[in-house]
Write a protein that holds these residues in place. Structure first.
Motif, PDB file in Angstrom:
ATOM      1  N   TYR A  77       0.795  -1.442   0.417  1.00 43.53           N
ATOM      2  CA  TYR A  77       0.595   0.398   0.322  1.00 43.53           C
ATOM      3  C   TYR A  77       0.697   1.221  -0.006  1.00 43.53           C
ATOM      4  CZ  TYR A  77      -3.215  -3.922   0.558  1.00 43.53           C
ATOM      5  OH  TYR A  77      -3.805  -5.076   0.145  1.00 43.53           O
ATOM      6  N   THR A  95      -4.375   5.786  -1.349  1.00 41.17           N
ATOM      7  CA  THR A  95      -4.404   6.449  -0.233  1.00 41.17           C
ATOM      8  C   THR A  95      -5.132   7.924  -0.027  1.00 41.17           C
ATOM      9  OG1 THR A  95      -2.000   6.095  -0.637  1.00 41.17           O
ATOM     10  CG2 THR A  95      -2.281   7.655   1.090  1.00 41.17           C
ATOM     11  N   LYS A  97      -2.263   5.241   3.997  1.00 41.18           N
ATOM     12  CA  LYS A  97      -1.870   3.923   3.216  1.00 41.18           C
ATOM     13  C   LYS A  97      -2.665   3.108   4.335  1.00 41.18           C
ATOM     14  CE  LYS A  97       1.639   6.309   0.368  1.00 41.18           C
ATOM     15  NZ  LYS A  97       3.405   6.237   0.434  1.00 41.18           N
ATOM     16  N   ALA A 100      -5.520   2.448   3.581  1.00 38.67           N
ATOM     17  CA  ALA A 100      -6.531   1.708   2.641  1.00 38.67           C
ATOM     18  C   ALA A 100      -5.296   0.600   2.722  1.00 38.67           C
ATOM     19  CB  ALA A 100      -5.099   2.338   1.699  1.00 38.67           C
ATOM     20  N   GLY A 101      -4.682  -0.271   3.443  1.00 40.18           N
ATOM     21  CA  GLY A 101      -4.945  -1.465   3.446  1.00 40.18           C
ATOM     22  C   GLY A 101      -5.913  -2.420   5.110  1.00 40.18           C
ATOM     23  N   ASP A 159      -8.864  -2.724   1.950  1.00 34.32           N
ATOM     24  CA  ASP A 159      -8.303  -3.040   1.093  1.00 34.32           C
ATOM     25  C   ASP A 159      -8.201  -4.397   1.552  1.00 34.32           C
ATOM     26  OD1 ASP A 159      -7.638  -4.133  -1.556  1.00 34.32           O
ATOM     27  OD2 ASP A 159      -5.904  -5.097  -0.520  1.00 34.32           O
TER      28      ASP A 159
END
Ligand SMILES: *Cc1c(COP(=O)(O)O)cnc(C)c1O
Length: 333
Positions: free
Chosen positions: A261, A273, A295, A298-299, A302
């Motif tokens: 990420y 991000t 970030k 975002a991980g 996901d």
């Protein structure tokens, strides 16, 4: 020795809140329902806009004061949140502060070099030495410390991110605090997501959770490097920290660092991000930053979309701060 015996100076507003993110959980849950997401608000530690370095600095500055130091030095990127919190801590404690900062390739031309953390460094009275990316930052800091000592001052050099065994004690303490709050709330976290940079935060958390007997899995989301290098960094700080606590034999389980990420590079946000920053602002009015927490989130987003987290699990996102850097990235937002 036990954590309570280390020198420590109060700087942070503690305990930080632990809150559910119900609108986010709903937005990501879909028809089958997803995990329940919680946030530990270490963006609210309070020191000149707060962030995770404040907990580390309680122990690092405690150590500096115990040694009679009068000047603190540290290093980082131009928009380092760590440098700003160190400068703020020094101001509050009446110490001098010198910062060794470097430019970061790929960051915005506007604001990055003067607004946000750079502005706050200046306001709290730190002296900044600025280098081009890849310059002799750490050598310059070491040379300056020697020079100051030669002039009769008493310098204390703090590594990048405050990430050594002493700094990581701040996140041992955070892990213990989080465990107490989770027990009060009747929640058991299956996983904890955290941005991983200089590695002291992830290392301290791993040590603290292990010492507290927690079974939560820590997912470090890298912000600057690949997984092999990042887990080696975490491992080094973790062992230094466990040594200090006489817990060298503690079983901390696997060190998980995900490098999926952070692309293209440190300090440069990608589409995921920016989506995470916007989604959290729109669903929870929670401000993330474009370098670290955007970030890491975002991980987490996901993982949920990929079905990698079972519905019904309680998941903790450790908000490590950094929002003030938004003002250096206006042109991307
Ligand atoms: C420094 C920082 C991190 C990373 O913590 P490390 O201990 O350096 O790994 C995460 N988020 C923010 C906002 C930071 O400033």
């Amino acid at each position: 020795m036990p954590i309570s015996r280390f020198p420590r100076t109060p700087l942070a507003h503690l305990p930080t809140p632990l809150e559910p993110l119900d609108r986010l959980s709903e937005a990501l849950g879909g028809p089958g329902g997803g995990p329940r997401i919680w946030v530990k608000r270490d963006d609210c530690t309070g020191l000149a806009t707060g962030g995770n370095k404040t907990r580390k600095l309680e122990f690092l500055m405690g150590d500096a004061l115990a040694r009679g130091c009068d000047t603190v030095l540290t290093a980082g990127g131009l928009q380092s949140n760590h440098a700003r919190q160190t400068a703020a801590a020094a101001a509050k404690l009446g110490l001098r502060c010198e910062l060794f900062l470097e430019t970061v390739p790929g960051t915005p031309d506007t604001d990055y070099d003067r607004n946000a953390n750079v502005l706050l460094d200046r306001l709290v009275g730190a002296e900044a030495h600025v280098f081009e990316h890849g310059g002799p930052l750490l050598q310059a800091m070491a040379d300056r410390a020697e020079e100051l000592a030669g002039q009769g001052a008493s310098p204390y050099a703090i590594p990048v991110g405050g990430s050594n065994g002493v700094g990581a004690l701040g996140y041992v303490d955070c892990a213990l605090e989080t465990e107490r709050q989770a027990t009060e709330l009747g929640v058991r976290f299956a996983q904890v997501f955290v941005a991983s940079g200089s590695a002291g935060t992830q290392a301290g958390l791993l040590a603290g959770l292990a010492l507290a007997g927690s079974t939560a899995r820590v997912i470090g989301v890298n912000v600057s490097t690949d997984s092999a290098e990042q887990s080696a960094k975490v491992s080094a700080v973790l062992h230094e920290c466990l040594e200090l606590l006489d817990g060298a034999k503690t079983d901390v389980g696997d060190i998980v660092c995900d490098d999926g990420y952070f692309h293209p590079s440190y300090g440069v946000p990608n589409d995921g991000t920016l989506e995470a920053v916007r989604l959290l602002a729109e669903t929870e009015a929670l401000l993330l930053d474009p370098v670290y927490t955007g970030k890491a989130m975002a991980g987490l987003i996901d993982y949920i979309r990929q079905g990698r987290i079972p519905a019904g699990e309680d998941i903790l996102f450790l908000h490590t701060g950094g929002q003030v850097a938004l003002f250096a990235y206006e042109s991307l937002l």
